[in-house]
Design a protein around this motif. Sequence first.
Motif, short mmCIF file in Angstrom:
data_model
loop_
_atom_site.label_atom_id
_atom_site.label_comp_id
_atom_site.label_asym_id
_atom_site.label_seq_id
_atom_site.Cartn_x
_atom_site.Cartn_y
_atom_site.Cartn_z
N ASP A 229 13.20 38.24 13.53
CA ASP A 229 12.17 40.01 13.79
C ASP A 229 11.64 39.26 15.27
OD1 ASP A 229 10.10 37.76 13.13
OD2 ASP A 229 9.52 39.34 12.31
N THR A 230 12.10 38.39 16.50
CA THR A 230 11.65 37.83 17.54
C THR A 230 12.87 37.50 18.77
OG1 THR A 230 11.01 34.87 16.20
CG2 THR A 230 9.08 37.38 16.85
N LYS B 151 -2.35 39.79 11.28
CA LYS B 151 -1.46 40.31 10.40
C LYS B 151 -1.89 39.06 8.74
CE LYS B 151 3.00 37.39 9.63
NZ LYS B 151 3.83 38.18 9.67
N LEU C 237 -1.27 35.11 15.47
CA LEU C 237 -1.37 36.66 15.23
C LEU C 237 -2.81 36.48 13.58
CD1 LEU C 237 2.39 37.70 15.18
CD2 LEU C 237 -0.02 38.44 16.24
N ALA D 60 4.95 36.27 23.13
CA ALA D 60 4.77 36.78 21.91
C ALA D 60 4.54 36.81 20.87
CB ALA D 60 5.78 35.78 21.41
N ARG E 275 3.26 31.52 16.44
CA ARG E 275 3.08 33.43 16.54
C ARG E 275 2.75 34.12 15.56
NH1 ARG E 275 6.24 36.35 14.75
NH2 ARG E 275 6.57 38.54 15.02
N LYS E 276 3.29 33.78 14.21
CA LYS E 276 2.63 33.85 12.94
C LYS E 276 1.24 33.84 13.36
CE LYS E 276 7.03 34.84 10.45
NZ LYS E 276 7.21 34.02 9.74
N ARG F 96 2.16 51.10 16.71
CA ARG F 96 2.68 51.27 15.47
C ARG F 96 1.14 52.28 15.07
NH1 ARG F 96 6.00 46.75 14.49
NH2 ARG F 96 3.33 45.32 13.85
N GLN G 62 8.00 30.51 16.58
CA GLN G 62 8.34 31.06 15.86
C GLN G 62 7.03 31.21 15.10
OE1 GLN G 62 11.96 30.95 14.47
NE2 GLN G 62 12.75 32.61 15.45
N LYS H 191 3.37 46.54 19.83
CA LYS H 191 3.93 46.59 18.83
C LYS H 191 2.83 47.37 17.88
CE LYS H 191 8.55 44.36 18.68
NZ LYS H 191 9.10 42.92 17.68
N LYS H 192 2.33 46.49 17.57
CA LYS H 192 0.44 46.81 16.23
C LYS H 192 0.40 48.10 16.87
CE LYS H 192 0.57 43.07 13.31
NZ LYS H 192 1.16 43.73 12.11
N GLU I 227 3.78 41.19 20.58
CA GLU I 227 3.16 41.93 18.63
C GLU I 227 1.81 42.53 18.67
OE1 GLU I 227 5.53 41.49 16.21
OE2 GLU I 227 4.00 42.80 14.87
#
Lengths: 74, 252
Positions: A18-19, B95, B89, A58, B85-86, A69, B82, A65-66, A62
């Motif tokens: 998804d990235t 998140k 967040l 990145a 990034r998570k 939304r 990746q 995007k959030k 997000e």
Amino acid sequence: MKYVVGFFRFWYDFLIGDTPEITAAIVVILGVVAILGKGTRYQAPILVVGVIATFTMAFFVEVVKKSRRAKSGK
Amino acid sequence: MSTTVLIIAVFLASAVEMVEALTIVLAAGSSRSWRSAFEGTAVAVLALAALILGIGPSLVKYVPISSLRFIIGALLLIFGLQWLRKAMLRYAGLKALHNEDEIFEKEVARLKAIPTVNDSRDSTAFVVAFKGVFLEGLEVVIVVLTLGLSAHKLLIASVSALAAVVIVGIIGAIVAKQLSKVPENLMKTTVGIMLISFGTFWAGEGLGIKWPGSDGAIVFLILVYAMFMMLIVKGFTSVQANYAKTHRGAIG
């Protein structure tokens, strides 16, 4: 056939998932370092700054995007 | 210096994945059958070890080291970014934190709903444990192979991963349902930063960069990336807090 599809699906999820922006940015940065910076002392700084720019981008992709939304109520 | 960093990176990455795998194994064991869950886990661990032993030496033998380092560096960069990034967040509150207790409860409820077949082996527990360990373990295999091969320290990387598996397994067996106490996001952030630092270093070496300070550059990269990551998250959260305060003030 199922295993071949599964194999490619795994690598697609692993590398892009998804990235896609991260994969695209890394390909571009490494390409730029390979072509423009070859044999120069700017290779390392370009690579490091590129990586910092990628994780900043990145993160904010997000965030945007959030926020979209949230505005659309989804 | 770089060996220590490599050991820490592989250990933390393996530990994080092991915590996630352990949640699934504990759920399968406690709700279905411990024996079948352990059998599934053992088969998955053997399959993962075979992957490392099968792929690792052949890659070193047949692929030129500079190409290998470039490809591995690029993979580590993508993989590490990746993860990072998570983690960023989650730090910024955008998140939800990974809650192993919640995942455990959901998995137990799901597995209990599946009817049991009168057999010596509970195939559901076996398959669930196998899939959980194998899929989480694949990420460990990739970290072990990439870091181990590029540094020519596959054995050290493998031992470090194995140590993480054993330690997390023992701790998991003792604390069982308190996996949520593990500071998973901090570990993920650290691993993410380490992976992109190794990735930058190896991709750069593959492209012909001569890093100042040789392997010591990895530590410098870790510090630079950690600093920028914290700046971004802290900056974002403080701007967000100020915005919320101003809006509340305007409304009030």
